[in-house]
Design a protein around this motif. Sequence first.
Motif, short mmCIF file in Angstrom:
data_model
loop_
_atom_site.label_atom_id
_atom_site.label_comp_id
_atom_site.label_asym_id
_atom_site.label_seq_id
_atom_site.Cartn_x
_atom_site.Cartn_y
_atom_site.Cartn_z
N THR A 137 0.86 -1.18 0.00
CA THR A 137 0.00 0.00 0.00
C THR A 137 0.89 1.23 0.00
O THR A 137 2.05 1.18 0.41
CB THR A 137 -0.92 0.03 1.24
N VAL A 138 0.34 2.34 -0.47
CA VAL A 138 1.09 3.59 -0.46
C VAL A 138 0.20 4.67 0.16
O VAL A 138 -0.97 4.79 -0.20
CB VAL A 138 1.56 4.00 -1.87
N SER A 139 0.73 5.40 1.09
CA SER A 139 -0.01 6.48 1.73
C SER A 139 0.53 7.81 1.23
O SER A 139 1.72 7.95 0.94
CB SER A 139 0.09 6.39 3.26
N CYS A 140 -0.36 8.79 1.14
CA CYS A 140 -0.03 10.12 0.63
C CYS A 140 -0.09 11.11 1.79
O CYS A 140 -1.12 11.21 2.47
CB CYS A 140 -1.04 10.50 -0.46
N PHE A 141 1.00 11.80 2.06
CA PHE A 141 1.11 12.66 3.26
C PHE A 141 0.65 11.89 4.49
O PHE A 141 -0.30 12.30 5.18
CB PHE A 141 0.29 13.94 3.08
N LYS A 153 -3.98 -0.84 5.04
CA LYS A 153 -4.89 -0.70 3.90
C LYS A 153 -5.78 0.53 4.02
O LYS A 153 -6.14 1.13 3.01
CB LYS A 153 -5.73 -1.97 3.76
N SER A 154 -6.13 0.90 5.23
CA SER A 154 -6.99 2.08 5.38
C SER A 154 -6.26 3.36 4.97
O SER A 154 -6.91 4.37 4.66
CB SER A 154 -7.47 2.21 6.84
N SER A 155 -4.92 3.33 4.94
CA SER A 155 -4.14 4.50 4.54
C SER A 155 -3.80 4.49 3.05
O SER A 155 -3.17 5.43 2.55
CB SER A 155 -2.84 4.57 5.35
N HIS A 156 -4.20 3.45 2.34
CA HIS A 156 -3.81 3.30 0.93
C HIS A 156 -4.49 4.35 0.06
O HIS A 156 -5.70 4.55 0.14
CB HIS A 156 -4.19 1.91 0.44
N CYS A 157 -3.70 5.03 -0.75
CA CYS A 157 -4.20 6.07 -1.65
C CYS A 157 -4.28 5.48 -3.07
O CYS A 157 -3.25 5.36 -3.75
CB CYS A 157 -3.28 7.29 -1.63
#
Length: 549
Positions: free
Chosen positions: A197-201, A315-319
């Motif tokens: 997953t990848v988070s943005c800011f 997963k909740s932070s995935h952008c």
Amino acid sequence: MSAQDKPSIAAWAERNKYGEVTPYSERELKALAPRTCGLYLLEFDDGQFYIGISVDIRARLRQHRVNHNDIATFRVRAFDTSSIELRRVERKLVHSAETAGFVLRNREHAAVIVGESSLDAIITPAEQDSWSRNPSLINRTDGWVGVEYLESQLAAHAGSYKRLQTHPRYVEIVRSLGAYLDACVPFPARSEGTFWTVSCFPGSSKTLLLRVSMGMLETFYVWENVKTGDLEVHMFVDGSHLPRPRLLSRLQLSQKLSKTTEVGPRGHKSAGVFERTVVVRDIKFLEDTLNIPGVARSAASHALSVMRKRQSGYKSSHCPQLASAGIAALGLESSSALPADSPEGALSEEVEVELESPNNVPISPDKASKDADKLEAFLLQDPSGEVRGSISELITTALPDHDFDVAVNWGLTCMPSTNAGRGRKRLFTLNIGRMEVGFVVASVRPEDPSLFGVAVVSSSELEARTGRTIAQLREEHDQLELWQHGYSAARGDDVNIAWEYTQESLAQLRSIPWLEASAVLADALRMTRCPYAKFHSPSLMGELLGHGH
């Protein structure tokens, strides 16, 4: 390591203070003293090993039959100390065994997962092997259509993604993500949203622009150095694949790979003994760094190993927008890929996809979103982090190998719907087996403290460690409430301890070995499945065990 260099397991075990090898049988288990605390070493029929810890080794060895039917022998190293110290020694031994060349079935602390993995369901072992030999070629020819997201999923991250698009180096940022996915992440379009997953800011940071996560670890991130204006890249790799002359010695903190790239020490305690940190001065140098012999391979090896351990816990932070833009930078065909200059893109027919939690329990996008919302509500109730500290201590001590049976034999519920009474709200509940063994309540009742916690621990262990009866402990600790219920699941060996979140009450709580007593009860309760494990909160666990996601 050659066969000649590899020490015998007997020599290694003797050097690390394990006792004699014992055949794994019920007769031999009965001969082991009950509630022996310490470490154990299992040997399997195929020559693999497992290193574990427990405050009741005999009970834990019996429990291992559930997952392993090929245990041949065991060795025991009695070690009467705190569970926190046991975990430290366990990690050291796992790293030592891996360095010696032994194959371990451990998942926590181990660098490599042997045997079956949940990753095999979407990327076969044969595909993983082919990918390892030529990651970029395989990634670019995979042809996977990618993930399609609902409007609600996109809306949750639209604001942070639009903010990133205003960055003057947005295109370079996306290309840096694409370069990492291309060279280092197995089948990125296929594994997006589940295994990476990848988070943005992340965390509403002003300087941390993006973070790629796998399992419970960060593996790649870009942050803005406000002093220099550079966009630094930090990438976590398997240092055993870096050129030997460039490997770190124990005395070196960092070493240059090039004028723009350094190798630093391990970044995560749980990532295995070989992990190293590669730091690139600016994203414009990332592709040059990946072309340095050994660097891309080391990052790819690390990513595959972490993905084989478990799915992403964030997963909740995935952008989705940022992930799709990064995948598009590879030249992959993805129906969800968004053009780099478009904040919205075009979506085909909405299809609800089912994600999975790190423990392979299905979590729908709606449930994942609700879990994230509950975590946000929890954090508002715990601004000081005191409650999180309590949960972390409890889980670390009572469940030192918590990944072993998470969401099966135990579960952590965030902001449960349990009726705590008018004016009260539970912030969390820890359930092990058929019992709830810990919770914290926030209250607005005038007769209540604003925040108080309750833990259920082994009464016999508490009495044995303190040399006091429960009645004596109650008299000596006026800031605590202690009462016995006689729960059938605990076979009557239980005592409830309640405390307020005040300095006096917490000081008295820390003065008694309640955590060690909780571990004894937890070991007994974990023999049965937990009916409340389905409410386990990956978001709260991620907050407790992660790195600021």
